[in-house]
Design a protein around this motif. Structure first.
Motif, PDB file in Angstrom:
ATOM      1  N   LYS A   1      -0.010   5.633  14.512  1.00 49.62           N
ATOM      2  CA  LYS A   1       0.486   6.210  13.271  1.00 49.62           C
ATOM      3  C   LYS A   1       1.459   5.246  12.592  1.00 49.62           C
ATOM      4  N   ASP A   2       1.268   5.064  11.283  1.00 50.02           N
ATOM      5  CA  ASP A   2       2.124   4.199  10.468  1.00 50.02           C
ATOM      6  C   ASP A   2       2.094   2.742  10.916  1.00 50.02           C
ATOM      7  N   GLU A   3       0.993   2.312  11.531  1.00 47.88           N
ATOM      8  CA  GLU A   3       0.830   0.913  11.921  1.00 47.88           C
ATOM      9  C   GLU A   3       0.779   0.038  10.656  1.00 47.88           C
ATOM     10  N   ALA A   4       1.398  -1.149  10.725  1.00 52.50           N
ATOM     11  CA  ALA A   4       1.501  -2.023   9.549  1.00 52.50           C
ATOM     12  C   ALA A   4       0.134  -2.423   9.006  1.00 52.50           C
ATOM     13  N   VAL A   5      -0.873  -2.506   9.864  1.00 51.25           N
ATOM     14  CA  VAL A   5      -2.198  -2.906   9.392  1.00 51.25           C
ATOM     15  C   VAL A   5      -2.780  -1.870   8.435  1.00 51.25           C
ATOM     16  N   LEU A   6      -2.339  -0.620   8.543  1.00 53.30           N
ATOM     17  CA  LEU A   6      -2.801   0.401   7.605  1.00 53.30           C
ATOM     18  C   LEU A   6      -2.299   0.114   6.199  1.00 53.30           C
ATOM     19  N   ASP A   7      -1.088  -0.431   6.090  1.00 55.39           N
ATOM     20  CA  ASP A   7      -0.576  -0.825   4.776  1.00 55.39           C
ATOM     21  C   ASP A   7      -1.412  -1.961   4.181  1.00 55.39           C
ATOM     22  N   MET A   8      -1.870  -2.889   5.046  1.00 62.75           N
ATOM     23  CA  MET A   8      -2.712  -3.981   4.576  1.00 62.75           C
ATOM     24  C   MET A   8      -4.048  -3.445   4.068  1.00 62.75           C
ATOM     25  N   ILE A   9      -4.593  -2.457   4.756  1.00 69.74           N
ATOM     26  CA  ILE A   9      -5.850  -1.851   4.324  1.00 69.74           C
ATOM     27  C   ILE A   9      -5.659  -1.138   2.991  1.00 69.74           C
ATOM     28  N   ASP A  10      -4.552  -0.404   2.880  1.00 70.02           N
ATOM     29  CA  ASP A  10      -4.250   0.273   1.615  1.00 70.02           C
ATOM     30  C   ASP A  10      -4.181  -0.719   0.460  1.00 70.02           C
ATOM     31  N   GLN A  11      -3.454  -1.809   0.676  1.00 69.56           N
ATOM     32  CA  GLN A  11      -3.193  -2.754  -0.404  1.00 69.56           C
ATOM     33  C   GLN A  11      -4.414  -3.601  -0.747  1.00 69.56           C
ATOM     34  N   ASN A  12      -5.084  -4.136   0.278  1.00 70.41           N
ATOM     35  CA  ASN A  12      -6.125  -5.132   0.041  1.00 70.41           C
ATOM     36  C   ASN A  12      -7.522  -4.541  -0.126  1.00 70.41           C
ATOM     37  N   ILE A  13      -7.786  -3.420   0.527  1.00 69.61           N
ATOM     38  CA  ILE A  13      -9.137  -2.856   0.503  1.00 69.61           C
ATOM     39  C   ILE A  13      -9.203  -1.616  -0.386  1.00 69.61           C
ATOM     40  N   LEU A  14      -8.310  -0.673  -0.155  1.00 68.26           N
ATOM     41  CA  LEU A  14      -8.342   0.559  -0.926  1.00 68.26           C
ATOM     42  C   LEU A  14      -7.657   0.436  -2.281  1.00 68.26           C
ATOM     43  N   LYS A  15      -6.870  -0.647  -2.460  1.00 72.03           N
ATOM     44  CA  LYS A  15      -6.140  -0.861  -3.715  1.00 72.03           C
ATOM     45  C   LYS A  15      -5.262   0.352  -4.038  1.00 72.03           C
ATOM     46  N   ARG A  16      -4.633   0.858  -3.005  1.00 73.70           N
ATOM     47  CA  ARG A  16      -3.813   2.068  -3.120  1.00 73.70           C
ATOM     48  C   ARG A  16      -2.349   1.685  -3.155  1.00 73.70           C
ATOM     49  N   SER A  17      -1.652   2.101  -4.191  1.00 73.35           N
ATOM     50  CA  SER A  17      -0.223   1.848  -4.302  1.00 73.35           C
ATOM     51  C   SER A  17       0.552   2.855  -3.461  1.00 73.35           C
ATOM     52  N   GLN A  18       1.784   2.513  -3.144  1.00 72.25           N
ATOM     53  CA  GLN A  18       2.604   3.372  -2.301  1.00 72.25           C
ATOM     54  C   GLN A  18       2.811   4.742  -2.950  1.00 72.25           C
ATOM     55  N   ASN A  19       2.629   5.789  -2.138  1.00 71.43           N
ATOM     56  CA  ASN A  19       2.819   7.172  -2.573  1.00 71.43           C
ATOM     57  C   ASN A  19       1.836   7.596  -3.673  1.00 71.43           C
ATOM     58  N   ARG A  20       0.705   6.895  -3.771  1.00 72.55           N
ATOM     59  CA  ARG A  20      -0.331   7.290  -4.706  1.00 72.55           C
ATOM     60  C   ARG A  20      -1.659   7.445  -3.981  1.00 72.55           C
ATOM     61  N   VAL A  21      -2.566   8.154  -4.613  1.00 68.66           N
ATOM     62  CA  VAL A  21      -3.889   8.317  -4.025  1.00 68.66           C
ATOM     63  C   VAL A  21      -4.706   7.057  -4.253  1.00 68.66           C
ATOM     64  N   THR A  22      -5.795   6.940  -3.506  1.00 68.61           N
ATOM     65  CA  THR A  22      -6.692   5.805  -3.683  1.00 68.61           C
ATOM     66  C   THR A  22      -7.437   5.936  -5.007  1.00 68.61           C
TER      67      THR A  22
END
Length: 255
Positions: free
Chosen positions: A181-202
């Motif tokens: 849970k909350d692993e840093a690699v999930l943030d990388m996936i959000d940013q680079n793959i899902l293009k999801r900004s913090q506290n926003r939906v994909t």
């Protein structure tokens, strides 16, 4: 590549983006194909998963409890061969209808046999598809998942982290596991793959707001059924095509 383990974005975000890419890629795939990792080489699973007879009280009680093991073990069946593999499968509608309606009684017979088996999800669909003359040649021997294992492998794959990101993202796998849970690699996936900004939906094709860079593009909704492939769709598509090219190969056939 998508997450099927603990993540820190909503299920609707993940499903919307996942469906966009998978729908785009699978439109060109035969509807009879079943992505199911399988083998008849049971190894240690024969003595520890297939032969033991268990009762899961959780099927009858409101709370989760440990399973009970019978003192006796059953012999291996002679009427059909047992196959095992990954519990994560992508199955075709014709095959699932066969499992539900069971017009030749095979699905029902195997369902009764594996009802009291340990982790029946690792053997049931695999054994049904590979013992059915109608469906045994429809298998792609893959669960479409990226995992990293110990050597020799343990019961569960290793937890993925930032050092796994590059290989994971380029693997062409549709899913990946497992994550803390909350692993840093999930943030990388959000940013680079899902293009999801913090506290926003994909963001998806249904997002029609946020014309300025500081506004949330999904502050206004359009057609929620609209699908738009993401940046990983080509890698996923190439991976699926490679799997399909080997559809008739020995590695995909039920042996």
């Amino acid at each position: 590549m998508w997450i099927d383990s603990v993540a820190h974005f909503s299920d609707s975000d993940m499903v919307s983006t996942l469906l966009s890419d998978l729908s785009h890629v699978l439109l060109s795939v035969s509807r009879d194909v079943n992505f199911i990792d399988h083998t008849s080489d049971l190894g240690w699973k024969e003595g520890q998963r297939v032969k033991p007879i268990v009762v899961d009280p959780g099927l009858y009680l409101a709370r989760k409890t440990q399973i009970f093991y019978a003192t006796e073990k059953r012999p291996m069946p002679e009427a059909f061969n047992v196959f095992t593999g990954s519990p994560w499968v992508v199955l075709s509608r014709p095959f699932l209808e066969f499992c539900v309606f069971g017009w030749d009684n095979l699905p029902r017979t195997l369902l009764m046999y594996f009802t009291n088996a340990v982790l029946s999800e690792e053997v049931y669909f695999h054994s049904v598809v590979c013992n059915s003359p109608e469906f045994k040649n429809t298998t792609v021997n893959s669960d479409m998942r990226y995992m990293v294992w110990d050597n020799p492998p343990k019961m569960e794959p290793l937890f993925l982290n930032t050092s796994d990101y590059d290989l994971m993202a380029q693997s062409g796998a549709a899913f990946a596991r497992q994550f803390n849970k909350d692993e840093a690699v999930l943030d990388m996936i959000d940013q680079n793959i899902l293009k999801r900004s913090q506290n926003r939906v994909t963001p998806g094709a249904w997002c029609i707001g946020g014309k300025n860079w500081w506004m949330d593009p999904c502050s206004r909704w359009g057609d929620v059924n609209m699908l738009k492939p993401g940046p990983q769709v080509k890698i996923l598509g190439d991976s699926v095509q490679r799997l399909l090219q080997d559809l008739s190969s020995e590695s995909n056939q039920c042996r």
